[in-house]
Write an enzyme that holds these catalytic residues in place. Structure first.
Site, PDB file in Angstrom:
ATOM      1  N   PHE A 150       0.796  -1.228   0.000  1.00 15.59           N
ATOM      2  CA  PHE A 150       0.000   0.000   0.000  1.00 15.59           C
ATOM      3  C   PHE A 150       0.830   1.280   0.000  1.00 15.59           C
ATOM      4  O   PHE A 150       0.311   2.342  -0.322  1.00 15.59           O
ATOM      5  CB  PHE A 150      -0.943   0.022   1.225  1.00 15.59           C
ATOM      6  N   LYS A 174      -1.242  -6.652  -9.642  1.00 14.67           N
ATOM      7  CA  LYS A 174      -2.241  -6.817  -8.579  1.00 14.67           C
ATOM      8  C   LYS A 174      -1.939  -5.726  -7.544  1.00 14.67           C
ATOM      9  O   LYS A 174      -1.044  -5.854  -6.727  1.00 14.67           O
ATOM     10  CB  LYS A 174      -2.105  -8.207  -7.951  1.00 14.67           C
ATOM     11  N   GLU A 177      -5.164  -3.771  -2.176  1.00 17.52           N
ATOM     12  CA  GLU A 177      -6.599  -3.492  -2.060  1.00 17.52           C
ATOM     13  C   GLU A 177      -6.860  -2.251  -1.209  1.00 17.52           C
ATOM     14  O   GLU A 177      -7.959  -1.695  -1.238  1.00 17.52           O
ATOM     15  CB  GLU A 177      -7.346  -4.714  -1.503  1.00 17.52           C
ATOM     16  N   SER A 228       5.070  -7.154   3.249  1.00 13.63           N
ATOM     17  CA  SER A 228       5.621  -7.506   4.561  1.00 13.63           C
ATOM     18  C   SER A 228       6.384  -8.835   4.486  1.00 13.63           C
ATOM     19  O   SER A 228       6.149  -9.656   3.582  1.00 13.63           O
ATOM     20  CB  SER A 228       4.473  -7.623   5.564  1.00 13.63           C
ATOM     21  N   CYS A 283       9.715   1.717   3.157  1.00 13.64           N
ATOM     22  CA  CYS A 283      10.542   0.558   3.505  1.00 13.64           C
ATOM     23  C   CYS A 283      11.963   1.007   3.805  1.00 13.64           C
ATOM     24  O   CYS A 283      12.748   0.244   4.347  1.00 13.64           O
ATOM     25  CB  CYS A 283      10.526  -0.467   2.386  1.00 13.64           C
ATOM     26  N   GLU A 384       9.263  -4.351  13.160  1.00 13.14           N
ATOM     27  CA  GLU A 384       8.911  -3.299  12.196  1.00 13.14           C
ATOM     28  C   GLU A 384       7.644  -2.590  12.686  1.00 13.14           C
ATOM     29  O   GLU A 384       6.628  -3.229  12.939  1.00 13.14           O
ATOM     30  CB  GLU A 384       8.655  -3.901  10.810  1.00 13.14           C
TER      31      GLU A 384
HETATM   32  P1  NAD Z   1       1.279  -6.777   2.923  1.00 11.60           P
HETATM   33  O1  NAD Z   1       2.291  -7.859   2.974  1.00 11.60           O
HETATM   34  O2  NAD Z   1       0.173  -6.794   3.913  1.00 11.60           O
HETATM   35  O3  NAD Z   1       0.555  -6.758   1.477  1.00 11.60           O
HETATM   36  C1  NAD Z   1       1.295  -6.735   0.297  1.00 11.60           C
HETATM   37  C2  NAD Z   1       0.481  -7.400  -0.816  1.00 11.60           C
HETATM   38  O4  NAD Z   1       0.263  -8.765  -0.483  1.00 11.60           O
HETATM   39  C3  NAD Z   1      -0.896  -6.783  -1.039  1.00 11.60           C
HETATM   40  O5  NAD Z   1      -1.109  -6.683  -2.428  1.00 11.60           O
HETATM   41  C4  NAD Z   1      -1.849  -7.759  -0.390  1.00 11.60           C
HETATM   42  O6  NAD Z   1      -3.085  -7.836  -1.050  1.00 11.60           O
HETATM   43  C5  NAD Z   1      -1.125  -9.100  -0.482  1.00 11.60           C
HETATM   44  N1  NAD Z   1      -1.359  -9.963   0.674  1.00 11.60           N
HETATM   45  C6  NAD Z   1      -1.587  -9.581   1.955  1.00 11.60           C
HETATM   46  N2  NAD Z   1      -1.721 -10.660   2.750  1.00 11.60           N
HETATM   47  C7  NAD Z   1      -1.590 -11.755   1.948  1.00 11.60           C
HETATM   48  C8  NAD Z   1      -1.627 -13.157   2.187  1.00 11.60           C
HETATM   49  N3  NAD Z   1      -1.832 -13.651   3.404  1.00 11.60           N
HETATM   50  N4  NAD Z   1      -1.441 -13.983   1.146  1.00 11.60           N
HETATM   51  C9  NAD Z   1      -1.227 -13.513  -0.091  1.00 11.60           C
HETATM   52  N5  NAD Z   1      -1.180 -12.177  -0.376  1.00 11.60           N
HETATM   53  C10 NAD Z   1      -1.359 -11.312   0.634  1.00 11.60           C
HETATM   54  O7  NAD Z   1       2.088  -5.393   2.979  1.00 11.60           O
HETATM   55  P2  NAD Z   1       1.508  -3.912   3.107  1.00 11.60           P
HETATM   56  O8  NAD Z   1       0.981  -3.726   4.479  1.00 11.60           O
HETATM   57  O9  NAD Z   1       0.647  -3.592   1.954  1.00 11.60           O
HETATM   58  O10 NAD Z   1       2.850  -3.062   2.914  1.00 11.60           O
HETATM   59  C11 NAD Z   1       3.721  -2.741   3.968  1.00 11.60           C
HETATM   60  C12 NAD Z   1       4.893  -3.685   4.028  1.00 11.60           C
HETATM   61  O11 NAD Z   1       5.591  -3.671   2.791  1.00 11.60           O
HETATM   62  C13 NAD Z   1       5.915  -3.298   5.076  1.00 11.60           C
HETATM   63  O12 NAD Z   1       6.338  -4.460   5.740  1.00 11.60           O
HETATM   64  C14 NAD Z   1       7.044  -2.693   4.279  1.00 11.60           C
HETATM   65  O13 NAD Z   1       8.319  -2.766   4.881  1.00 11.60           O
HETATM   66  C15 NAD Z   1       6.991  -3.522   3.042  1.00 11.60           C
HETATM   67  N6  NAD Z   1       7.625  -2.860   1.913  1.00 11.60           N
HETATM   68  C16 NAD Z   1       8.840  -3.327   1.516  1.00 11.60           C
HETATM   69  C17 NAD Z   1       9.490  -2.715   0.472  1.00 11.60           C
HETATM   70  C18 NAD Z   1      10.843  -3.198   0.024  1.00 11.60           C
HETATM   71  O14 NAD Z   1      11.355  -2.691  -0.956  1.00 11.60           O
HETATM   72  N7  NAD Z   1      11.447  -4.159   0.701  1.00 11.60           N
HETATM   73  C19 NAD Z   1       8.905  -1.630  -0.179  1.00 11.60           C
HETATM   74  C20 NAD Z   1       7.647  -1.186   0.250  1.00 11.60           C
HETATM   75  C21 NAD Z   1       7.019  -1.818   1.299  1.00 11.60           C
END
Ligand code: NAD
Length: 491
Positions: A150, A174, A177, A228, A283, A384
């Site tokens: 997000f 994708k 959401e 994450s 991040c 985090e």
């Molecule tokens: P998230 O892991 O909750 O969601 C990321 C994506 O995965 C979304 O599109 C979501 O729909 C999908 N998703 C969520 N739960 C899922 C599941 N159980 N099974 C399959 N798909 C699933 O992450 P977020 O809250 O949207 O973003 C924040 C996180 O992203 C933080 O941990 C941040 O550090 C990380 N991030 C990392 C980088 C990097 O370059 N390493 C960059 C940006 C964000």
């Protein structure tokens, strides 16, 4: 009544098969902006099949022709730059300046990918034996997709999208959401301004079910994930078990080290921007500041002042320096972790909980927070937070500080503030992180460098952006050829 968002499949806007829709809210006002479908895997399957049908024609399209579509994409993004930035602020909560910053990096990736006719060239060796030549050529891998988080609704898909399609692969996005509207706008531009064959670039909404369908569909050959760590680990293991290429970028807990010889005015300004910019939801946000020796007192006083004076509000309003976090659940989780820090013995030097912003009483605000005297082995120093919270840890030597950095679970970024070249070199050499900042607070690589972390911040081998992306989105083929003279007509 707000809009029900549709998928972009096979060159058309298509209603989702979903029975469940979630509200997309403006996190500053609570206004419902749209409704996003949460389908089972059918929508993704439909997109995968359209992509597979488009693959052969697209891979045979010369690379020089393929990148003409990127030029059109760049022009469309430039011309709609402010409109896209505004959508990012409205759905994600960051300031307009931050939203513009992320679109600059998105566009930069399109520009770099325009060099793909050269970047995906192969190698040739003549006469590996007499009259025998050997060459390595790069071909597209097939249908590819990305799953985005997000926090950068406009930028993150662009670490992959322009490279994937310029290399000759169909690509499915994708979006998160929580923030689907930015990509919705970008795909409207794709639909109106580009002349891509149907199925080459598609968008499918949803959550876990759409992701699982992408992970399981046999025609999808490569997946780029950002989010994450627990989900990154899951995506990596399920995707690779299904025989796909996967690059999965995970979470972070980024430390910055402040040495006593650092230029303190500059350091505090940069550290505050790193910790509180994008409300700490980057991040590459600083989450822990490790002060060495005499740096402690000066840095602590100054960062507390910088945190307390940062103007928090609605990202579209003038003069606002920090916006909301993404939603109320996130605000509650962050406030819970601040309390956890206090329970572990930290001093809540600046407390951003229960923030009230006049005119935005329904907003998801957490103001900048500074915790001092944090125990290096406590949960608050290791978990985090992904919010505007900076934990301060005091140590005696640079070795202690580097040991703290390297003892962490994550390895996305680590920064050092100093005027000593020797200390800087030692840190660059020893710190275990994929991105290092020396007197820099957000060490984000330009689009022509690879981007990813180490340890639990990344699962995979090849990173996003630039040459790594070209390698990820192509497979090599080695050809050894012999053409004896006696087989050919003589001219
Ligand atoms: P998230 O892991 O909750 O969601 C990321 C994506 O995965 C979304 O599109 C979501 O729909 C999908 N998703 C969520 N739960 C899922 C599941 N159980 N099974 C399959 N798909 C699933 O992450 P977020 O809250 O949207 O973003 C924040 C996180 O992203 C933080 O941990 C941040 O550090 C990380 N991030 C990392 C980088 C990097 O370059 N390493 C960059 C940006 C964000």
């Amino acid at each position: 009544m707000s809009d029900k968002l549709r998928n972009y499949i096979n060159g058309e806007w298509v209603a989702s098969s979903a029975e469940i829709y979630l509200d997309v809210e403006n996190p500053a006002t609570g206004e419902v902006l749209a409704q996003v479908p949460m389908p089972d895997g059918k929508d993704m399957d439909q997109a995968a099949e359209a992509a597979q049908a488009a693959f052969d024609g697209w891979r045979r399209t010369p690379a020089g022709t393929r990148i003409q579509e990127l030029f059109k994409l760049k022009r469309a993004l430039d011309e709609n730059f402010d409109a896209i930035a505004e959508i990012i602020t409205i759905e994600c909560g960051k300031t307009l300046a931050e939203a513009r910053g992320e679109m600059i990096r998105a566009i930069e990736n399109v520009e770099v990918a325009c060099g793909i006719p050269r970047m995906m060239q192969g190698d040739v060796s003549e006469d590996i034996a007499r009259g025998i030549d050997e060459m390595m050529i790069r071909q597209p891998v097939g249908v590819c997709g990305c799953i985005a988080p997000f926090n950068f609704p406009g930028m993150i898909s662009f670490w992959f999208l322009p490279y994937a399609i310029a290399c000759g692969n169909p690509f499915i996005v994708k979006p998160s959401e929580k923030v689907p509207l930015t990509m919705q706008k970008i795909f409207q531009l794709v639909d109106e301004h580009l002349d891509l064959p149907a199925g080459v670039l598609q968008m499918v909404h949803g959550g876990k079910e759409s992701v699982d369908a992408m992970l399981d569909h046999p025609v999808i050959r490569a997946i780029s994930f950002v989010g994450s760590t627990p989900v990154a680990r899951y995506v990596y293991s399920r995707g690779t078990a299904n025989g796909k290429r996967v690059q999965a970028q995970g979470g972070a807990k980024n430390p910055i080290i402040v040495l006593p010889d650092a230029d303190m005015d500059m350091t505090v300004k940069i550290a505050a921007d790193s910790a509180f910019g994008c409300a700490g939801q980057r991040c590459l946000a600083a989450s822990v500041a490790v002060t060495v020796g005499d740096a402690g007192k000066t840095f602590t006083d100054a960062i507390a002042e910088a945190a307390a004076s940062r103007v928090t509000g609605y990202g579209l309003d003038a003069g606002v320096q920090m916006g909301t976090v993404v939603d109320k659940n996130s605000a509650a989780r962050i406030e819970g972790l601040i309390q956890k820090g206090a329970d572990e013995g930290a001093n809540v030097l600046v407390d951003g909980r229960n923030a009230q912003i006049s005119g935005y009483e329904n907003g998801s605000f957490v103001k900048p927070t500074v915790l001092s005297g944090v125990n290096p082995s406590g949960e608050i120093a290791r978990t985090e937070i992904f919010g505007p919270v900076l934990s301060l840890i005091q140590v005696n030597t640079i070795e202690d500080a580097i040991a703290f950095v390297n003892g962490g679970q994550y390895g996305n970024m680590a920064c050092l503030f100093t005027q000593s070249g020797y200390a800087a070199r030692k840190f660059r050499y020893e710190a275990q992180a994929g991105n290092i900042g020396i007197n820099i607070g957000v060490a984000a690589p330009m689009a022509y460098f690879p981007f990813s972390g180490w340890k639990d911040s990344f699962f995979g081998t090849l990173h996003g952006q630039s040459g790594h992306a070209v390698e990820f989105f192509t497979q090599t083929k080695v050809v050894v050829e012999r053409w004896p003279k006696e087989w050919s007509r003589q001219f």
